[in-house]
Design an enzyme around this catalytic site. Structure first.
Site, mmCIF file in Angstrom:
data_model
loop_
_atom_site.group_PDB
_atom_site.id
_atom_site.type_symbol
_atom_site.label_atom_id
_atom_site.label_comp_id
_atom_site.label_asym_id
_atom_site.label_seq_id
_atom_site.Cartn_x
_atom_site.Cartn_y
_atom_site.Cartn_z
ATOM 1 N N GLY A 211 -0.399 -2.990 0.763
ATOM 2 C CA GLY A 211 0.917 -3.491 1.143
ATOM 3 C C GLY A 211 0.858 -4.459 2.313
ATOM 4 C CB THR A 212 -0.871 -4.302 5.584
ATOM 5 O OG1 THR A 212 -0.365 -2.997 5.870
ATOM 6 C CG2 THR A 212 -0.937 -5.117 6.862
ATOM 7 C CD GLN B 90 6.935 4.765 1.399
ATOM 8 O OE1 GLN B 90 7.068 5.687 0.592
ATOM 9 N NE2 GLN B 90 5.933 4.732 2.262
ATOM 10 C CB THR C 251 -16.030 -9.693 -4.880
ATOM 11 O OG1 THR C 251 -16.828 -10.863 -4.692
ATOM 12 C CG2 THR C 251 -16.448 -8.980 -6.145
ATOM 13 C CB CYS D 149 2.431 8.971 13.011
ATOM 14 S SG CYS D 149 0.995 9.641 13.790
HETATM 15 N N1 PLP Z 1 5.409 -0.986 3.770
HETATM 16 C C1 PLP Z 1 5.828 0.284 3.765
HETATM 17 C C2 PLP Z 1 7.272 0.575 3.562
HETATM 18 C C3 PLP Z 1 4.924 1.326 3.965
HETATM 19 O O1 PLP Z 1 5.354 2.592 3.969
HETATM 20 C C4 PLP Z 1 3.550 1.006 4.147
HETATM 21 C C5 PLP Z 1 2.555 2.067 4.422
HETATM 22 O O2 PLP Z 1 2.787 2.938 5.242
HETATM 23 C C6 PLP Z 1 3.155 -0.347 4.121
HETATM 24 C C7 PLP Z 1 4.116 -1.307 3.927
HETATM 25 C C8 PLP Z 1 1.730 -0.750 4.295
HETATM 26 O O3 PLP Z 1 0.994 -0.504 3.109
HETATM 27 P P1 PLP Z 1 -0.598 -0.360 3.157
HETATM 28 O O4 PLP Z 1 -0.893 0.948 3.822
HETATM 29 O O5 PLP Z 1 -1.017 -0.382 1.722
HETATM 30 O O6 PLP Z 1 -1.123 -1.527 3.897
#
Ligand code: PLP
Length: 389
Positions: free
Chosen positions: A69-70, A177, A235, A324
């Protein structure tokens, strides 16, 4: 252990694990290689792309695999910032995940402007305010999460897209989420970008996806070997991607087999038991527009850090209202944006269920919460008696 911290991460589904292991053992070839072994890996990735696309109602070519996600979120913000220099504003809400908030900070450092759309007391974005904030030729991107990781509050995404598109602005949604919990269909809710993470939907950590609508241009964050059709070099994590595909497939199957109702009932049973013991319990976030697996609640006069220690001892894994980050407790910025006092935020806990939990676990956890809260309140009462005598 009773694991009730699914919004932090989920256990890998055995089927996803079984599917990925051969791609670490025998089918380890590089998917870009021209030989038969490479083609086997490439075919497995194509299948996973089809599966992730199906979860979103997207075309497989609109799916780019990432590390999670990040990365997906950072890639969208960086791309829009570089391709739309004339429109300088990014609109987010104060309840976004740190990945959005921090990349918004970078947007600002790079000369852009970041505007915060207010949220109402129930955690939902104030659509009337958003309407006045989105400006043609000025707003480049509206980046609002589909579901909140702390409260579980669901955003009115369709309306957000309508408002943004009417002004010519693009829309990104952090659906990390929401994925697997609510149906996501980019045809009926035509966002331009959508971020996903594997480990929130029973795939492993370190793999995710980014949906990029074929309507929009995209400038990659990672450049190099030109993998993912030039949109994300490096990769590919083939085994993780295979697991993500299976997890996406399973998520879709579970929409129609009563899983959601079962998790919903567990969460409601948990809240009912705790509320019966503590009528002053407050549940945060819209009760009608909320993920069915999440409960974010305050038990006044109990300290969340103390509760977590007692619950941990009782074998219950959950988390505090204070997000956290790398182990440190901070006041929840989500509750702050919703106008909740720091005092109430300090006694807020989050339990988040997943499909391997049982009703029995929900009840055991509720009793453990009740016992821990009685203990802390009694201790607090004792301490204040000492002070007053
Ligand atoms: N966005 C939301 C709403 C999340 O809950 C999270 C993870 O806690 C992320 C983004 C980040 O995702 P990732 O851990 O895959 O980088």
């Amino acid at each position: 252990m009773i694991y009730l911290d699914a919004n932090a991460t989920t256990p890998v589904d055995p089927a996803a694990l079984d599917a990925m292991l051969p791609f670490m053992r025998e089918y380890f070839a590089n998917p870009s290689a021209g030989h038969a072994a490479g083609r086997t890996a490439a075919r497995a990735m194509q299948r996973a792309r089809d599966q992730v696309a199906a979860l979103l109602g997207a075309h497989p070519q609109e799916i780019v695999f990432t590390s999670g996600g990040t990365e997906s979120i950072n890639a969208v913000h960086a791309s829009v910032r570089s391709l739309w220099p004339e429109s300088r504003e990014l609109i987010i809400t104060g309840t976004e995940h740190a990945a959005v908030i921090e990349s918004a900070t970078r947007w600002r450092k790079n000369g852009g402007t970041v505007v915060h759309a207010p949220v109402l007391a129930d955690g939902r974005v104030d659509l009337e305010a958003l309407r006045t904030l989105v400006k043609p030729g000025i707003t480049a991107l509206v980046s609002i999460m589909w579901a909140n990781n702390e409260t579980g509050v669901l955003a009115p995404m369709r309306e957000i897209v309508e408002i943004a598109h009417a002004a010519g602005a693009l829309v990104h949604t952090d659906a990390v989420q929401a994925a697997g919990k609510v149906p996501l269909d980019v045809k009926s809710v035509p966002v331009d970008f959508l971020s996903l993470s594997g480990h929130k939907i029973h795939a492993p950590k370190g793999v995710g996806a980014l949906y990029i609508s074929k309507r929009v241009r995209f400038e990659p964050l990672l450049i190099g070997g030109g993998q993912e059709n030039g949109r994300r070099s490096g990769t590919e994590n083939v085994a993780g991607i295979v697991a993500l595909g299976v997890a996406a497939d399973l998520a879709q199957q579970h929409f129609n087999d009563g899983t959601k109702a079962r998790i919903h009932a567990m969460r409601d049973r948990f809240e009912h038991l705790v509320h019966a013991a503590f009528p002053d319990m407050r549940v945060y976030g819209s009760l009608t527009h909320r993920l069915h697996n999440t409960s974010f609640f305050c038990l006044p006069e109990t300290d969340a850090a103390g509760m977590l220690i007692l619950l941990d001892k009782a074998g219950i894994a959950c988390s505090a209202g204070s997000a956290c980050h790398t182990g440190a407790l901070h006041a929840s910025h989500v509750l702050e944006a919703m106008g909740v006092s720091a005092r109430d935020a300090a006694c807020t806990l989050r339990v988040s269920f997943h499909r391997f939990n049982t009703k029995n676990e929900a009840e055991t956890a509720a009793h453990a919460v009740i016992e821990a809260a009685h203990k802390l309140r009694a201790e607090k009462g004792d301490a204040s008696m000492v002070i007053t005598t």
